[in-house]
Design an enzyme around this catalytic site. Structure first.
Site, PDB file in Angstrom:
ATOM      1  CB  VAL A   1      24.947  20.879  24.837  1.00  0.00           C
ATOM      2  CG1 VAL A   1      25.302  19.542  25.391  1.00  0.00           C
ATOM      3  CG2 VAL A   1      24.252  21.064  23.676  1.00  0.00           C
TER       4      VAL A   1
ATOM      5  CG  PHE B   1      31.340  17.564  22.444  1.00  0.00           C
ATOM      6  CD1 PHE B   1      30.569  18.427  22.422  1.00  0.00           C
ATOM      7  CD2 PHE B   1      32.109  17.205  21.043  1.00  0.00           C
ATOM      8  CE1 PHE B   1      30.106  19.203  21.404  1.00  0.00           C
ATOM      9  CE2 PHE B   1      31.691  18.171  20.008  1.00  0.00           C
ATOM     10  CZ  PHE B   1      30.645  19.099  20.133  1.00  0.00           C
TER      11      PHE B   1
ATOM     12  CB  ALA C   1      26.398  27.715  23.964  1.00  0.00           C
ATOM     13  CB  CYS C   2      28.841  22.484  23.873  1.00  0.00           C
ATOM     14  SG  CYS C   2      29.020  21.230  24.666  1.00  0.00           S
ATOM     15  CB  VAL C   3      29.282  25.211  29.080  1.00  0.00           C
ATOM     16  CG1 VAL C   3      29.302  26.598  27.899  1.00  0.00           C
ATOM     17  CG2 VAL C   3      27.866  24.966  29.556  1.00  0.00           C
TER      18      VAL C   3
END
Length: 416
Positions: free
Chosen positions: A367, A375, A395-397
């Site tokens: 994401v 978020f 994974a979220c960045v």
């Protein structure tokens, strides 16, 4: 007040008509977008073909009213009385009908996609071929309702009462029935593919010809259940109770059986000893297997994802998707990250479907956010598509910029 007076006032810009007495009024085919008829009496009124988009019908009495083919998209009709109403073919997409009375109402072929039907009384209502895709039916009463051939894909069904409901050949794809009591239910030819039936009570349920492909049946009670002709391809039956079940002509190809072993169809001697050639090697298909990896020696998941997924099969890499609506060929909801996420997930789902995959086949997502403060909003939408127990790794960045200055982009990897 009669129909003529109401329409004249509406034409002059008046929109609020609280407590109006309109019993038996004829407003067939009228354009009443955004009208406010809170607590009005429309008993027996004819509103067939009427445009009521985004209207406010809070606590209105529409008992025995005709709303055939009416456009009620986005209508607020919570706590309303719609008993015995004719709503066949009506558009109720994203309507709010929470806590309303729809007993004995006719909703055949109605569009209720995304509607809020929480705590709604739909007992003995007819919903034949109705579209309830992604509707919220939490704590709804569907006792004796006719849901034959209805589409309940990804609906929220927690606390629903299904006693004596007719569910033949309805679509229940991706629904969550975990821990639900469905004992003795008639679910003939029902599509329960990718459904979550973990720990569900299906004792003596009739699932003849049902599609249970890729469904989660971990720990389910299937004692005495009739699964003849059912498809359980790649279903997870780990620890399911199966004493006395009927599995005549059922298909368990690639399924995880109650003992944890993966079912492999019996092969004939001719097939077993057939020499390998480049042609038959190229035609071999590797069945996908999937195992959730969990360890207390690493941080536990705090959302709809798992630490890792071990999978075998054909890998599918889906490119990052942004909130482009193909009907407009442009970005939508430029200032609403939640609605952008819904469009992103819809685009991903379309690609997965074309590849013959589902959300259950996804093993990894990434994401990308323009602002990490978004978020929570993104995660709330994302969580609707994945069950926490089987969700992929993630994974979220936060990134400096995304294509077309969108607020969110998501890609995924699936194994099929």
């Amino acid at each position: 007040m009669d129909a003529k007076e109401l329409l004249e006032k509406y034409a002059k810009g008046e929109r609020k008509f609280p407590n109006a007495k309109l019993s038996g009024v004829d407003l067939k085919g009228a354009n009443l977008i955004g009208i406010d008829l809170q607590s009005a009496d429309l008993t027996g009124a004819d509103l067939s073909g009427t445009n009521l988009t985004n209207a406010i019908f809070y606590a209105v009495n529409l008992s025995r009213a005709s709303l055939t083919s009416a456009n009620m998209s986005g209508i607020r009709c919570d706590s309303a009385n719609l008993s015995l109403a004719e709503l066949n073919g009506a558009n109720l997409s994203k309507a709010n009908l929470s806590s309303s009375n729809l007993t004995n109402a006719n909703l055949d072929k109605a569009n209720l996609s995304g509607a809020n039907l929480t705590a709604t009384n739909l007992s003995r209502a007819s919903l034949f071929q109705a579209d309830l895709n992604r509707a919220d039916l939490t704590n709804a009463n569907l006792t004796g309702a006719n849901l034959a051939q209805a589409d309940l894909t990804a609906t929220i069904l927690s606390g629903v009462q299904f006693l004596e409901a007719k569910l033949k050949a309805c679509k229940l794809r991706s629904v969550k029935f975990n821990n639900c009591n469905l004992s003795g239910m008639k679910l003939i030819d029902v599509d329960l593919s990718v459904a979550n039936l973990g720990e569900a009570n299906l004792k003596k349920a009739c699932l003849q010809g049902a599609n249970l492909e890729k469904s989660n049946l971990r720990g389910a009670n299937l004692m005495g259940a009739d699964l003849s002709r059912a498809s359980l391809k790649r279903a997870d039956l780990t620890d399911a109770r199966i004493y006395g079940w009927n599995i005549e002509n059922a298909d368990f190809t690639g399924a995880i059986m109650p003992d944890g072993e993966i079912y492999q169809p019996e092969t004939s001697d001719a097939e077993l000893y057939q020499p390998e050639t480049s042609e038959n090697l190229s035609q071999k298909v590797t069945s996908m297997t999937r195992k959730i990896i969990r360890t207390d020696k690493a941080p536990a998941p705090v959302g709809p994802y798992n630490q890792a997924i071990a999978a075998t099969g054909t890998m599918l890499f889906v490119a990052g998707q942004i909130a482009i609506d193909i009907r407009l060929n442009d970005i939508v909801y430029t200032d609403d990250v939640a609605k952008q996420t819904e469009q992103v997930m819809a685009n991903l789902e379309a690609i997965l479907t074309e590849a013959g995959a589902t959300w259950l086949d996804v093993v990894k997502t990434t994401v990308f956010l323009k602002d990490m403060n978004d978020f929570a909003a993104v995660n709330a939408v994302y969580a609707k598509y994945f069950d926490a127990e089987t969700a992929p790794a993630r994974a979220c960045v936060e990134v400096a910029r995304l294509p077309k200055d969108v607020l969110v982009e998501i890609d995924c990897i699936a194994v099929i």
